[in-house]
Write a protein that holds these residues in place. Structure first.
Motif, PDB file in Angstrom:
ATOM      1  N   ILE A  94      68.729  38.067 -30.338  1.00 36.98           N
ATOM      2  CA  ILE A  94      66.528  37.364 -29.976  1.00 36.98           C
ATOM      3  C   ILE A  94      66.680  37.355 -28.678  1.00 36.98           C
ATOM      4  O   ILE A  94      67.567  36.028 -28.263  1.00 36.98           O
ATOM      5  CB  ILE A  94      66.889  36.180 -30.612  1.00 36.98           C
ATOM      6  N   GLU A  98      63.326  31.569 -28.426  1.00 32.53           N
ATOM      7  CA  GLU A  98      63.682  32.309 -29.547  1.00 32.53           C
ATOM      8  C   GLU A  98      64.706  32.178 -30.405  1.00 32.53           C
ATOM      9  O   GLU A  98      65.343  31.371 -31.794  1.00 32.53           O
ATOM     10  CB  GLU A  98      62.793  33.660 -30.052  1.00 32.53           C
ATOM     11  N   VAL A 143      61.829  33.765 -36.521  1.00 36.01           N
ATOM     12  CA  VAL A 143      62.584  35.707 -37.094  1.00 36.01           C
ATOM     13  C   VAL A 143      61.425  36.579 -36.956  1.00 36.01           C
ATOM     14  O   VAL A 143      61.416  37.598 -36.835  1.00 36.01           O
ATOM     15  CB  VAL A 143      63.878  36.131 -37.825  1.00 36.01           C
ATOM     16  N   VAL A 146      58.997  37.243 -34.608  1.00 31.20           N
ATOM     17  CA  VAL A 146      60.198  38.013 -33.648  1.00 31.20           C
ATOM     18  C   VAL A 146      60.252  39.622 -33.589  1.00 31.20           C
ATOM     19  O   VAL A 146      60.020  40.880 -32.616  1.00 31.20           O
ATOM     20  CB  VAL A 146      61.195  37.930 -33.159  1.00 31.20           C
ATOM     21  N   ALA A 147      60.339  39.775 -35.443  1.00 31.24           N
ATOM     22  CA  ALA A 147      60.439  41.167 -35.622  1.00 31.24           C
ATOM     23  C   ALA A 147      59.094  42.154 -35.537  1.00 31.24           C
ATOM     24  O   ALA A 147      59.173  43.210 -35.224  1.00 31.24           O
ATOM     25  CB  ALA A 147      61.273  41.070 -37.059  1.00 31.24           C
ATOM     26  N   LYS A 150      58.631  42.610 -31.788  1.00 28.32           N
ATOM     27  CA  LYS A 150      59.578  43.693 -32.048  1.00 28.32           C
ATOM     28  C   LYS A 150      60.307  44.438 -32.556  1.00 28.32           C
ATOM     29  O   LYS A 150      61.691  44.073 -32.835  1.00 28.32           O
ATOM     30  CB  LYS A 150      60.737  43.605 -30.493  1.00 28.32           C
ATOM     31  N   THR A 155      66.473  44.037 -33.674  1.00 27.36           N
ATOM     32  CA  THR A 155      65.753  42.450 -34.883  1.00 27.36           C
ATOM     33  C   THR A 155      65.871  42.345 -36.212  1.00 27.36           C
ATOM     34  O   THR A 155      65.196  41.524 -36.797  1.00 27.36           O
ATOM     35  CB  THR A 155      64.137  42.185 -34.103  1.00 27.36           C
ATOM     36  N   VAL A 158      68.669  40.682 -37.403  1.00 26.98           N
ATOM     37  CA  VAL A 158      68.289  38.680 -37.374  1.00 26.98           C
ATOM     38  C   VAL A 158      67.992  38.286 -38.169  1.00 26.98           C
ATOM     39  O   VAL A 158      68.252  37.926 -39.497  1.00 26.98           O
ATOM     40  CB  VAL A 158      67.520  38.543 -36.713  1.00 26.98           C
ATOM     41  N   VAL A 159      66.355  39.744 -39.233  1.00 23.18           N
ATOM     42  CA  VAL A 159      65.816  38.985 -40.272  1.00 23.18           C
ATOM     43  C   VAL A 159      66.560  39.629 -41.091  1.00 23.18           C
ATOM     44  O   VAL A 159      66.495  38.536 -42.582  1.00 23.18           O
ATOM     45  CB  VAL A 159      64.197  39.840 -40.216  1.00 23.18           C
TER      46      VAL A 159
END
Length: 254
Positions: A94, A98, A143, A146-147, A150, A155, A158-159
């Motif tokens: 990320i 964040e 998260v 962020v997703a 982007k 991302t 990460v999720v």
């Protein structure tokens, strides 16, 4: 019944008294009221042996169930540590502040999970549940945002990792709640009671009585207390230690 089987030491004391009463009841009361006739001794020995065998099988199967649940709790602790550690590394994917926020929240979350494994206090468990839910909510919102900003495969990774962290906590909670049913405990204790009573009923000789009135109740009580200890995540001496979580904590806080 639940509070009793959740505390193996108390259960052991209750059981040894109960089983001793059952043996004494058979040896003192039943033998005086209706002594076993000599020509029926073989039939009695057959029934007695079958009853004790059934009790041994029940204890063996129940012990296997308890050990299986204990192993499951250990495996899920390892999975939790792996999920948290993996997501901590993925947080570097990320960009921006964040990433540091997610890492800080994961460390707070890790602290709560370690306390969860160690505590025996019900009030503290309630506080842990509230704190854990709050941190999970903050991590997921971070998260998720962020997703949304982007939406790309990085991302998404990460999720996915955060979803694994939250799911692993849910699996652990379910495993700690999953215990041997109370109905099974009641049935096993009832069979143990009648087995001890039958053992007392069939005893012959005063010196034999003195030994058997102690040995079988003690053996049965110890066996059931051991099962309770293994099956009780917080009440007994045999507990799942958060070794993997502690190792992860040491590596993240260097």
């Amino acid at each position: 019944m639940n509070p009793l089987i959740a505390h193996p030491a108390i259960l052991f004391v209750v059981l040894i008294v109960l089983m001793a009463i059952a043996t004494a009841l058979g040896a003192v009361v039943l033998r005086r009221i209706y002594p076993v006739p000599g020509d029926n001794r073989d039939d009695f020995n057959l029934v007695q042996g079958a009853t004790l065998t059934l009790l041994a099988l029940l204890i063996g199967f129940t012990l296997s169930m308890a050990v299986g649940r204990y192993d499951q709790r250990k495996n899920l602790e390892e999975e939790e540590a792996n999920a948290i550690g993996t997501e901590y590394l993925r947080a570097d994917l990320i960009e921006g502040p964040e990433a540091d926020k997610v890492k800080a929240l994961l460390i707070q979350y890790l602290d709560q999970r370690i306390i969860y494994y160690r505590t025996r206090d019900k009030d503290e468990l309630s506080e842990i549940a509230v704190a854990t839910a709050r941190i999970e909510d903050e991590m997921w919102k971070t998260v998720r945002d962020v997703a949304r900003d982007k939406p790309n495969p990085i991302t998404g990774l990460v999720v996915s990792g955060m979803n694994d962290v939250i799911n692993s906590q849910g699996y652990t909670e379910a495993a700690w709640i999953n215990r041997i049913p109370v109905a099974a405990w009641c049935l096993m204790i009832a069979i143990a009671f009648f087995s001890n009573m039958m053992q007392g009923y069939g005893m012959r000789g005063s010196h034999v009585k003195a030994v058997l009135i102690v040995v079988l109740p003690l053996t049965v009580s110890l066996s059931l207390a051991l099962i309770s200890d293994i099956d009780s995540p917080r009440g007994g001496l045999i507990r799942v230690a958060p070794l993997n979580l502690l190792s992860l904590e040491a590596s993240l806080k260097k």
